[in-house]
Design a protein around this motif. Structure first.
Motif, PDB file in Angstrom:
ATOM      1  N   PRO A  36       0.834  -1.206   0.000  1.00 26.25           N
ATOM      2  CA  PRO A  36       0.000   0.000   0.000  1.00 26.25           C
ATOM      3  C   PRO A  36       0.871   1.259   0.000  1.00 26.25           C
ATOM      4  CG  PRO A  36      -0.112  -1.128   2.124  1.00 26.25           C
ATOM      5  CD  PRO A  36       0.733  -1.964   1.230  1.00 26.25           C
ATOM      6  N   VAL A  37       0.292   2.343  -0.422  1.00 26.83           N
ATOM      7  CA  VAL A  37       0.926   3.649  -0.294  1.00 26.83           C
ATOM      8  C   VAL A  37       0.557   4.225   1.069  1.00 26.83           C
ATOM      9  CG1 VAL A  37       0.955   6.003  -1.228  1.00 26.83           C
ATOM     10  CG2 VAL A  37       0.949   4.046  -2.779  1.00 26.83           C
ATOM     11  N   TYR A  38      -0.656   3.931   1.500  1.00 24.92           N
ATOM     12  CA  TYR A  38      -1.186   4.446   2.771  1.00 24.92           C
ATOM     13  C   TYR A  38      -2.037   3.355   3.397  1.00 24.92           C
ATOM     14  CZ  TYR A  38      -3.822   7.477   5.983  1.00 24.92           C
ATOM     15  OH  TYR A  38      -4.394   8.054   7.097  1.00 24.92           O
ATOM     16  N   ALA A  39      -1.877   3.173   4.704  1.00 26.32           N
ATOM     17  CA  ALA A  39      -2.663   2.165   5.420  1.00 26.32           C
ATOM     18  C   ALA A  39      -3.175   2.747   6.723  1.00 26.32           C
ATOM     19  CB  ALA A  39      -1.814   0.935   5.706  1.00 26.32           C
ATOM     20  N   VAL A  40      -4.331   2.260   7.136  1.00 28.29           N
ATOM     21  CA  VAL A  40      -4.880   2.587   8.451  1.00 28.29           C
ATOM     22  C   VAL A  40      -5.008   1.282   9.211  1.00 28.29           C
ATOM     23  CG1 VAL A  40      -6.864   3.493   9.714  1.00 28.29           C
ATOM     24  CG2 VAL A  40      -6.082   4.643   7.635  1.00 28.29           C
ATOM     25  N   HIS A  41      -4.370   1.238  10.375  1.00 31.51           N
ATOM     26  CA  HIS A  41      -4.391   0.050  11.219  1.00 31.51           C
ATOM     27  C   HIS A  41      -5.384   0.262  12.352  1.00 31.51           C
ATOM     28  CE1 HIS A  41      -0.078  -0.608   9.641  1.00 31.51           C
ATOM     29  NE2 HIS A  41      -0.970  -1.208   8.874  1.00 31.51           N
TER      30      HIS A  41
END
Length: 143
Positions: A36-41
């Motif tokens: 991913p370029v951006y992830a939310v955990h």
């Protein structure tokens, strides 16, 4: 703009607008293919660091986001960035919290809140959105 997700890759949800967002389980190995370029955990405790831009949204297992206003802002950012970036949302198992977040993203994308859980279960994982309070959270989520 980066290359987007392969729409046929595991965990990738296509929203009605065409946005592609990957959901995944952090307890499983990273899938093959691009990162991913951006992830939310979505976790109750801080996640391990990753090689891409990531944000932690405090969201304990089987629960709801600790800060609903923050969650709304983070999910809106995910939705906006998914236009041109590989964005993913992930929790430990990839179903409850991830499914709930994906259903909220579907609402932001125009799916009626009353049908968003069914949409995610049909197009992402039939076990997504695990608890009654997660389903209620999605039904009350607004654009």
């Amino acid at each position: 703009m980066t290359d987007l997700w392969n729409p046929d890759a595991p965990g990738v949800l296509r929203l009605p607008s065409g946005r592609l967002i990957r959901g995944r389980a952090l307890r499983r190995p990273l899938p093959d293919g691009p990162a991913p370029v951006y992830a939310v955990h979505l976790l109750g405790t801080p996640p391990p660091s990753v090689a891409w831009e990531a944000r932690w949204l405090r969201w304990p297992d089987f629960r709801l986001p600790a800060d609903p206003a923050d969650a709304r802002g983070v999910l809106r950012e995910v939705w906006e960035r998914a236009v041109g970036e590989r964005v993913e949302v992930a929790c430990g198992g990839g179903r409850g919290r991830t499914g709930t977040a994906l259903a909220c993203l579907a609402v932001l994308d125009g799916v009626p809140a009353a049908r968003a859980v069914a949409f995610v279960r049909r197009h992402y994982d039939r076990h997504a959105v695990e608890t009654p309070w997660q389903r209620r959270y999605v039904r009350r989520f607004t654009r």
